[in-house]
Design an enzyme around this catalytic site. Structure first.
Site, PDB file in Angstrom:
ATOM      1  N   GLY A   1      -1.424   1.806 -15.137  1.00  0.00           N
ATOM      2  CA  GLY A   1      -0.504   2.967 -15.313  1.00  0.00           C
ATOM      3  C   GLY A   1      -0.736   4.457 -15.310  1.00  0.00           C
ATOM      4  CB  SER A   2      -3.737   6.581 -15.288  1.00  0.00           C
ATOM      5  OG  SER A   2      -4.203   6.610 -13.799  1.00  0.00           O
ATOM      6  CG  ASN A   3      -1.563   7.492 -10.396  1.00  0.00           C
ATOM      7  OD1 ASN A   3      -1.427   8.688 -10.244  1.00  0.00           O
ATOM      8  ND2 ASN A   3      -2.381   6.427 -10.218  1.00  0.00           N
TER       9      ASN A   3
ATOM     10  CG  LEU B   1      -2.726  -3.778  -6.869  1.00  0.00           C
ATOM     11  CD1 LEU B   1      -3.748  -4.671  -7.614  1.00  0.00           C
ATOM     12  CD2 LEU B   1      -3.388  -2.652  -5.842  1.00  0.00           C
TER      13      LEU B   1
ATOM     14  CG  ASN C   1       1.476   3.892  -2.237  1.00  0.00           C
ATOM     15  OD1 ASN C   1       1.331   3.404  -3.474  1.00  0.00           O
ATOM     16  ND2 ASN C   1       0.720   3.850  -1.181  1.00  0.00           N
TER      17      ASN C   1
ATOM     18  CG  HIS D   1      -4.058   5.020  -0.090  1.00  0.00           C
ATOM     19  ND1 HIS D   1      -4.166   3.715  -0.420  1.00  0.00           N
ATOM     20  CD2 HIS D   1      -5.115   5.397   0.687  1.00  0.00           C
ATOM     21  CE1 HIS D   1      -5.217   3.269   0.453  1.00  0.00           C
ATOM     22  NE2 HIS D   1      -6.035   4.481   1.058  1.00  0.00           N
TER      23      HIS D   1
ATOM     24  CG  ASP E   1      -1.945   2.402   2.475  1.00  0.00           C
ATOM     25  OD1 ASP E   1      -2.999   1.713   2.279  1.00  0.00           O
ATOM     26  OD2 ASP E   1      -1.153   2.257   1.536  1.00  0.00           O
TER      27      ASP E   1
ATOM     28  CD  GLU F   1      -4.804   8.043  -7.165  1.00  0.00           C
ATOM     29  OE1 GLU F   1      -4.060   7.307  -7.332  1.00  0.00           O
ATOM     30  OE2 GLU F   1      -6.141   7.511  -7.197  1.00  0.00           O
TER      31      GLU F   1
HETATM   32  C1  GRF Z   1      -6.079   3.482  -8.777  1.00  0.00           C
HETATM   33  O1  GRF Z   1      -7.289   2.837  -7.954  1.00  0.00           O
HETATM   34  C2  GRF Z   1      -5.504   4.601  -8.037  1.00  0.00           C
HETATM   35  O2  GRF Z   1      -6.364   5.123  -6.929  1.00  0.00           O
HETATM   36  C3  GRF Z   1      -4.330   3.822  -7.255  1.00  0.00           C
HETATM   37  O3  GRF Z   1      -3.925   2.539  -7.983  1.00  0.00           O
HETATM   38  C4  GRF Z   1      -5.108   2.325  -8.910  1.00  0.00           C
HETATM   39  C5  GRF Z   1      -4.594   2.123 -10.277  1.00  0.00           C
HETATM   40  O4  GRF Z   1      -4.087   3.288 -10.663  1.00  0.00           O
HETATM   41  N1  GRF Z   1      -3.267   4.706  -6.751  1.00  0.00           N
HETATM   42  P1  GRF Z   1      -2.934   3.523 -12.222  1.00  0.00           P
HETATM   43  O5  GRF Z   1      -4.021   3.959 -13.232  1.00  0.00           O
HETATM   44  O6  GRF Z   1      -2.527   1.993 -12.503  1.00  0.00           O
HETATM   45  O7  GRF Z   1      -2.036   4.341 -11.862  1.00  0.00           O
END
Ligand code: GRF
Length: 205
Positions: free
Chosen positions: A12-14, A90, A107, A109, A150, A179
């Protein structure tokens, strides 16, 4: 104020990048719902920390795509979600969801689509393919989600140089940082209704 639904499957860093962009006032909207494809991922911890309502909707719990799609739509309705962000999600979204949220699902990518994307290209597999092919430039893409994988119209892209000493981890880390910049920027445009889709072309005002 617009309600955003964020879909995750992992760290979940995004999602955190979006939370931070809202907290610093850059995005004037709220995350009304986080949906994870599985239990026990750190992204759910991030939602809990910010008291963001969340649900786990696992594809395997539904007998078919239609019931999976209806379950997602029910949560989105309860959360009064106006737009959806797939942030490291995913699963392939069922058709019902795509149709109901046409051009309102984005999304991120970790490559420059149409390179290194589609079936089987996710997470570190993308960067492995980039290194195997020997390209000098990769990057990140934010695009609209359509019925394909995608394949939706591209909103924003940013290049990332592949360095000779790169391995999967160093490359993944550098792309992930991009990202985290790109996704909130694209979401802000969507929230502010500054994106026009003309066939495959996306015009930003
Ligand atoms: C990472 O590989 C990112 O490139 C893709 O999803 C994966 C996990 O991202 N978008 P996150 O840290 O869970 O957001």
């Amino acid at each position: 104020m617009k309600n955003i639904g964020v879909f995750i499957s992992g760290g979940g860093s995004n999602l955190q990048a979006i939370i931070d962009a809202i907290d610093n006032g850059d995005i004037k909207a709220r995350i009304s719902l986080v949906i994870s494809s599985r239990e026990g991922v750190y992204g759910l911890e991030r939602a809990r920390e910010r008291s963001i309502p969340y649900a786990v909707v696992s594809k395997g719990d539904y007998r078919d795509s239609n019931s999976f799609g209806n379950a997602i739509l029910k949560h989105l309705e309860e959360g009064r979600v106006d737009m959806v962000v797939l942030a490291g999600y995913l699963n392939i979204l069922p058709r019902e969801v795509i149709e109901k949220f046409r051009n309102r699902i984005i999304n991120v990518h970790p490559s420059l689509i149409p390179a290194f994307c589609g079936q089987g290209y996710y997470g570190k597999r993308v960067h492995q393919a980039v290194l195997d092919h020997g390209v000098k430039i990769t990057g990140a893409t934010v695009h609209f989600v359509d019925e394909g994988t995608d394949t939706g119209p591209i909103i924003m892209q940013k290049p990332v140089e592949v360095l000779p000493e790169d391995d999967i981890n160093t490359l993944a880390e550098r792309v992930l940082k991009v990202e985290h910049q790109l996704l909130p920027k694209a979401l802000k445009l969507l929230v502010e209704d500054r994106i026009l889709v003309d066939g495959r072309r996306v015009i930003i005002s």
